[in-house]
Design a protein around this motif. Sequence first.
Motif, PDB file in Angstrom:
ATOM      1  N   THR A  91       0.840  -1.191   0.000  1.00 57.35           N
ATOM      2  CA  THR A  91       0.000   0.000   0.000  1.00 57.35           C
ATOM      3  C   THR A  91       0.875   1.241   0.000  1.00 57.35           C
ATOM      4  OG1 THR A  91      -1.799  -1.089   1.190  1.00 57.35           O
ATOM      5  CG2 THR A  91      -1.745   1.306   1.280  1.00 57.35           C
ATOM      6  N   LEU A  92       0.452   2.230  -0.777  1.00 55.54           N
ATOM      7  CA  LEU A  92       1.101   3.546  -0.787  1.00 55.54           C
ATOM      8  C   LEU A  92       0.043   4.587  -0.433  1.00 55.54           C
ATOM      9  CD1 LEU A  92       3.611   5.311  -1.374  1.00 55.54           C
ATOM     10  CD2 LEU A  92       2.800   5.469  -3.739  1.00 55.54           C
ATOM     11  N   GLU A  93       0.326   5.400   0.577  1.00 55.99           N
ATOM     12  CA  GLU A  93      -0.589   6.455   1.013  1.00 55.99           C
ATOM     13  C   GLU A  93       0.093   7.820   0.899  1.00 55.99           C
ATOM     14  OE1 GLU A  93      -2.849   3.875   4.546  1.00 55.99           O
ATOM     15  OE2 GLU A  93      -1.452   5.485   5.053  1.00 55.99           O
ATOM     16  N   HIS A  94      -0.717   8.833   0.661  1.00 53.05           N
ATOM     17  CA  HIS A  94      -0.167  10.196   0.625  1.00 53.05           C
ATOM     18  C   HIS A  94      -1.184  11.180   1.181  1.00 53.05           C
ATOM     19  CE1 HIS A  94       2.481  13.433  -0.589  1.00 53.05           C
ATOM     20  NE2 HIS A  94       1.435  14.065  -1.115  1.00 53.05           N
ATOM     21  N   ASN A 103       3.763  17.102   4.485  1.00 51.70           N
ATOM     22  CA  ASN A 103       3.290  16.017   3.629  1.00 51.70           C
ATOM     23  C   ASN A 103       3.633  14.680   4.282  1.00 51.70           C
ATOM     24  OD1 ASN A 103       2.305  17.340   1.054  1.00 51.70           O
ATOM     25  ND2 ASN A 103       4.359  18.217   1.188  1.00 51.70           N
ATOM     26  N   ASP A 104       2.700  13.741   4.220  1.00 47.75           N
ATOM     27  CA  ASP A 104       2.935  12.372   4.684  1.00 47.75           C
ATOM     28  C   ASP A 104       2.969  11.438   3.477  1.00 47.75           C
ATOM     29  OD1 ASP A 104       3.022  12.987   7.340  1.00 47.75           O
ATOM     30  OD2 ASP A 104       0.992  12.306   7.798  1.00 47.75           O
ATOM     31  N   THR A 105       4.047  10.661   3.370  1.00 44.32           N
ATOM     32  CA  THR A 105       4.123   9.586   2.374  1.00 44.32           C
ATOM     33  C   THR A 105       4.393   8.298   3.127  1.00 44.32           C
ATOM     34  OG1 THR A 105       4.949  11.086   0.673  1.00 44.32           O
ATOM     35  CG2 THR A 105       5.285   8.729   0.315  1.00 44.32           C
ATOM     36  N   THR A 106       3.529   7.299   2.924  1.00 43.30           N
ATOM     37  CA  THR A 106       3.583   6.068   3.717  1.00 43.30           C
ATOM     38  C   THR A 106       3.596   4.848   2.812  1.00 43.30           C
ATOM     39  OG1 THR A 106       2.294   7.166   5.462  1.00 43.30           O
ATOM     40  CG2 THR A 106       2.487   4.771   5.576  1.00 43.30           C
ATOM     41  N   GLY A 107       4.538   3.966   3.038  1.00 35.04           N
ATOM     42  CA  GLY A 107       4.595   2.675   2.359  1.00 35.04           C
ATOM     43  C   GLY A 107       4.350   1.561   3.357  1.00 35.04           C
ATOM     44  N   ILE A 108       3.514   0.579   2.976  1.00 37.92           N
ATOM     45  CA  ILE A 108       3.090  -0.454   3.919  1.00 37.92           C
ATOM     46  C   ILE A 108       3.137  -1.825   3.255  1.00 37.92           C
ATOM     47  CG2 ILE A 108       1.274  -1.216   5.507  1.00 37.92           C
ATOM     48  CD1 ILE A 108       0.067   1.602   5.254  1.00 37.92           C
ATOM     49  N   LEU A 129       6.371   2.358   6.858  1.00 40.95           N
ATOM     50  CA  LEU A 129       7.216   3.518   7.156  1.00 40.95           C
ATOM     51  C   LEU A 129       6.475   4.771   6.713  1.00 40.95           C
ATOM     52  CD1 LEU A 129       9.939   4.839   7.990  1.00 40.95           C
ATOM     53  CD2 LEU A 129      10.665   4.531   5.601  1.00 40.95           C
ATOM     54  N   ARG A 130       6.240   5.679   7.655  1.00 41.42           N
ATOM     55  CA  ARG A 130       5.644   6.982   7.340  1.00 41.42           C
ATOM     56  C   ARG A 130       6.724   8.050   7.373  1.00 41.42           C
ATOM     57  NH1 ARG A 130       1.219   9.916  11.129  1.00 41.42           N
ATOM     58  NH2 ARG A 130       3.100  10.338  12.375  1.00 41.42           N
ATOM     59  N   THR A 131       6.824   8.805   6.291  1.00 36.17           N
ATOM     60  CA  THR A 131       7.772   9.919   6.219  1.00 36.17           C
ATOM     61  C   THR A 131       6.977  11.214   6.210  1.00 36.17           C
ATOM     62  OG1 THR A 131       9.389   8.617   4.989  1.00 36.17           O
ATOM     63  CG2 THR A 131       9.618  11.005   4.901  1.00 36.17           C
ATOM     64  N   ARG A 132       7.123  11.983   7.279  1.00 36.19           N
ATOM     65  CA  ARG A 132       6.436  13.275   7.416  1.00 36.19           C
ATOM     66  C   ARG A 132       7.456  14.388   7.200  1.00 36.19           C
ATOM     67  NH1 ARG A 132       2.144  14.066  12.098  1.00 36.19           N
ATOM     68  NH2 ARG A 132       0.980  12.937  10.474  1.00 36.19           N
ATOM     69  N   THR A 133       7.239  15.174   6.155  1.00 37.87           N
ATOM     70  CA  THR A 133       8.205  16.193   5.762  1.00 37.87           C
ATOM     71  C   THR A 133       7.560  17.565   5.802  1.00 37.87           C
ATOM     72  OG1 THR A 133       9.213  14.600   4.251  1.00 37.87           O
ATOM     73  CG2 THR A 133       9.859  16.893   3.991  1.00 37.87           C
ATOM     74  N   ALA A 134       8.192  18.510   6.488  1.00 33.13           N
ATOM     75  CA  ALA A 134       7.694  19.882   6.541  1.00 33.13           C
ATOM     76  C   ALA A 134       7.817  20.536   5.175  1.00 33.13           C
ATOM     77  CB  ALA A 134       8.463  20.686   7.577  1.00 33.13           C
ATOM     78  N   LEU A 141      10.399  13.474   9.637  1.00 37.58           N
ATOM     79  CA  LEU A 141      10.192  12.371  10.567  1.00 37.58           C
ATOM     80  C   LEU A 141      10.033  11.076   9.782  1.00 37.58           C
ATOM     81  CD1 LEU A 141       7.548  14.013  12.947  1.00 37.58           C
ATOM     82  CD2 LEU A 141       9.967  13.706  13.421  1.00 37.58           C
ATOM     83  N   ASN A 142      10.962  10.147   9.979  1.00 39.25           N
ATOM     84  CA  ASN A 142      10.872   8.806   9.393  1.00 39.25           C
ATOM     85  C   ASN A 142      10.434   7.849  10.497  1.00 39.25           C
ATOM     86  OD1 ASN A 142      11.787   9.414   6.693  1.00 39.25           O
ATOM     87  ND2 ASN A 142      13.846   9.655   7.549  1.00 39.25           N
ATOM     88  N   GLN A 143       9.186   7.405  10.433  1.00 38.83           N
ATOM     89  CA  GLN A 143       8.589   6.662  11.538  1.00 38.83           C
ATOM     90  C   GLN A 143       8.130   5.268  11.099  1.00 38.83           C
ATOM     91  OE1 GLN A 143       5.852  10.104  12.158  1.00 38.83           O
ATOM     92  NE2 GLN A 143       6.356   9.819  14.328  1.00 38.83           N
TER      93      GLN A 143
END
Length: 229
Positions: A91-94, A103-108, A129-134, A141-143
């Motif tokens: 899954t890819l979320e944005h 922006n949040d970009t998430t790969g699952i 992994l969720r990457t939240r970038t200002a 934030l790489n979470q």
Amino acid sequence: SGSSRPWLLSPSAAARESKRFTLQEWLENKDRRALMDMWLTINTPTPYEFVLGGALQNYTVENVVNNVSTKNDKSVYYGEVSAYATFMGLTLEHVNNYAEGFNDTTGIFNLRVFGNTVQGSHLTLHYGLRTRTASNGSYRLNQPFPAVTLQLYMMKYFGIQANYRSFSNINESFYGDTSANEVTYGAFIEYGALRLFGDVYQERQSSKLNGVQTDLNRDGARVGLKFYF
């Protein structure tokens, strides 16, 4: 004689006749098998499944710094695409959160442990992994996170679902030591490949930097559509 068998056909000859291979029978069976194979091809579900979804998310964000709270209402758009092969999927979320400037970009990776389709009752485990970038580049934030989804059909066209994510603790120069979790739960109705859903959305983020405690609480609702094909 009242027998339907020709008088020249002995019992042993009749037995041999019943086992006799003929080209005519082979051709008839060949056509029959071809029709059966075609029926199975048409009626056997494909092992591949795809999901495309989008939603509007309205929520209130509470920013608590050393027990001093401020609240603001926000709206953002959310999108996702998923691809499954039997019980595994990606899954890819944005999320383009222009309201808060990130922006949040998430790969699952998804592993379905109960249920035979994503558009059915199922229990699925995830790791992502969720990457939240200002937007201004001030933080990233790489979470990583484990997650679980439970989906139950209460009736043929109606069901409920819930998802929980627990983001790993990380250290980042802008926020400091940061932990977070996210919960969504709600209901949906379907017609064929189309799903209309509504979810309650809650996100909790807790950070500490140079002795200053900051908590971000997001509470709201997510309403959208999903297409299954």
